[in-house]
Every structure is written in structure tokens, then in C-alpha cells.
Design a protein around this motif. Structure first.
Motif, PDB file in Angstrom:
ATOM      1  N   LEU A  30      78.726  69.505  54.931  1.00 29.62           N
ATOM      2  CA  LEU A  30      79.465  68.425  55.553  1.00 29.62           C
ATOM      3  C   LEU A  30      78.578  67.734  56.568  1.00 29.62           C
ATOM      4  N   LEU A  31      78.843  66.460  56.766  1.00 30.18           N
ATOM      5  CA  LEU A  31      78.155  65.695  57.799  1.00 30.18           C
ATOM      6  C   LEU A  31      79.055  65.658  59.011  1.00 30.18           C
ATOM      7  N   VAL A  32      78.492  65.950  60.175  1.00 31.36           N
ATOM      8  CA  VAL A  32      79.296  65.970  61.392  1.00 31.36           C
ATOM      9  C   VAL A  32      78.866  64.843  62.308  1.00 31.36           C
ATOM     10  N   ASN A  33      79.844  64.317  63.054  1.00 28.52           N
ATOM     11  CA  ASN A  33      79.566  63.256  64.021  1.00 28.52           C
ATOM     12  C   ASN A  33      79.059  63.842  65.334  1.00 28.52           C
ATOM     13  N   ARG A  34      79.587  65.020  65.672  1.00 28.37           N
ATOM     14  CA  ARG A  34      79.107  65.685  66.889  1.00 28.37           C
ATOM     15  C   ARG A  34      79.512  67.146  66.860  1.00 28.37           C
ATOM     16  N   VAL A  35      78.729  67.928  67.580  1.00 28.45           N
ATOM     17  CA  VAL A  35      79.036  69.344  67.795  1.00 28.45           C
ATOM     18  C   VAL A  35      79.806  69.413  69.105  1.00 28.45           C
ATOM     19  N   LYS A  36      80.939  70.069  69.077  1.00 27.55           N
ATOM     20  CA  LYS A  36      81.765  70.144  70.279  1.00 27.55           C
ATOM     21  C   LYS A  36      81.118  71.063  71.314  1.00 27.55           C
ATOM     22  N   PRO A  37      81.248  70.726  72.594  1.00 25.00           N
ATOM     23  CA  PRO A  37      80.688  71.588  73.650  1.00 25.00           C
ATOM     24  C   PRO A  37      81.326  72.968  73.615  1.00 25.00           C
ATOM     25  N   LEU A  38      80.567  73.941  74.034  1.00 29.72           N
ATOM     26  CA  LEU A  38      81.036  75.328  74.005  1.00 29.72           C
ATOM     27  C   LEU A  38      82.327  75.523  74.800  1.00 29.72           C
ATOM     28  N   ASN A  39      82.478  74.833  75.904  1.00 24.91           N
ATOM     29  CA  ASN A  39      83.678  75.043  76.724  1.00 24.91           C
ATOM     30  C   ASN A  39      84.954  74.562  76.030  1.00 24.91           C
ATOM     31  N   THR A  40      84.836  73.676  75.048  1.00 22.86           N
ATOM     32  CA  THR A  40      86.023  73.276  74.296  1.00 22.86           C
ATOM     33  C   THR A  40      86.308  74.211  73.134  1.00 22.86           C
ATOM     34  N   ILE A  41      85.305  74.960  72.742  1.00 26.36           N
ATOM     35  CA  ILE A  41      85.474  75.916  71.644  1.00 26.36           C
ATOM     36  C   ILE A  41      86.147  77.186  72.144  1.00 26.36           C
ATOM     37  N   ILE A  42      85.713  77.680  73.292  1.00 28.88           N
ATOM     38  CA  ILE A  42      86.272  78.915  73.864  1.00 28.88           C
ATOM     39  C   ILE A  42      87.589  78.569  74.542  1.00 28.88           C
ATOM     40  N   LYS A  43      88.645  79.151  74.042  1.00 31.72           N
ATOM     41  CA  LYS A  43      89.971  78.885  74.597  1.00 31.72           C
ATOM     42  C   LYS A  43      90.526  80.162  75.215  1.00 31.72           C
ATOM     43  N   ASP A  44      91.160  80.028  76.347  1.00 29.80           N
ATOM     44  CA  ASP A  44      91.754  81.198  77.020  1.00 29.80           C
ATOM     45  C   ASP A  44      93.040  81.604  76.334  1.00 29.80           C
TER      46      ASP A  44
END
Length: 80
Positions: free
Chosen positions: A66-80
Motif C-alpha cells: 500500500l502507498l501511505v500519505n504519512r506515518v502517524k506519530p508514535l504518541n497517536t499510536i499508543i493509546k492508554d
């Protein structure tokens, strides 16, 4: 003549294997759906996910692209 028959048997086996992989068309849709759910947590993408499944001897190779527009920042990936 023997070699021609052997080649024909190999060709028929290959066709049957490809048919067996494509028979489960619903599996492909499910795979794409699951991948989209998982990958959207890590990437922003607008294009379709592409995949292929090929048989290599006694194993299968699954390629996902897949082609991606952006890689999400780590702080948005890790959820509490």
C-alpha cells in the motif's frame, strides 16, 4: 512424450492450485478489511491495499502493498 505428459500434469496442478486460492474470494475481502482496520492506526492512506498469495513449493508467500500519505506519530499510536 513422457516429458510432455509430466509438463501437462504440472500445469494442471498449478491451475488447480490457483483456482483453490481464488475460490475463497470472500477471504480476500475479509483480509483487506482486517488489514485496513489494523493499518489505519499506523498510517494515513487513501489508496487500496493490494495483496497477492503465491505458492512456493509447500508454502505460501503473502505480499501486502500500500502507498501511505504519512506515518502517524508514535504518541497517536499508543493509546492508554
Amino acid at each position: 512424450m513422457k516429458k510432455t505428459k509430466k509438463n501437462e500434469i504440472v500445469r494442471v496442478q498449478s491451475v488447480l492450485e490457483k483456482d483453490r486460492l481464488s475460490i475463497a474470494g470472500g477471504v480476500g475481502e475479509l483480509l483487506i478489511s482486517d488489514l485496513e482496520k489494523m493499518l489505519k492506526d499506523y498510517f494515513d492512506f487513501s489508496k487500496d491495499i493490494e495483496y497477492s498469495i503465491t505458492k512456493e513449493k509447500s508454502e505460501y508467500r503473502v505480499n501486502i502493498s500500500l502507498l501511505v500519505n504519512r506515518v502517524k506519530p508514535l504518541n497517536t499510536i499508543i493509546k492508554d
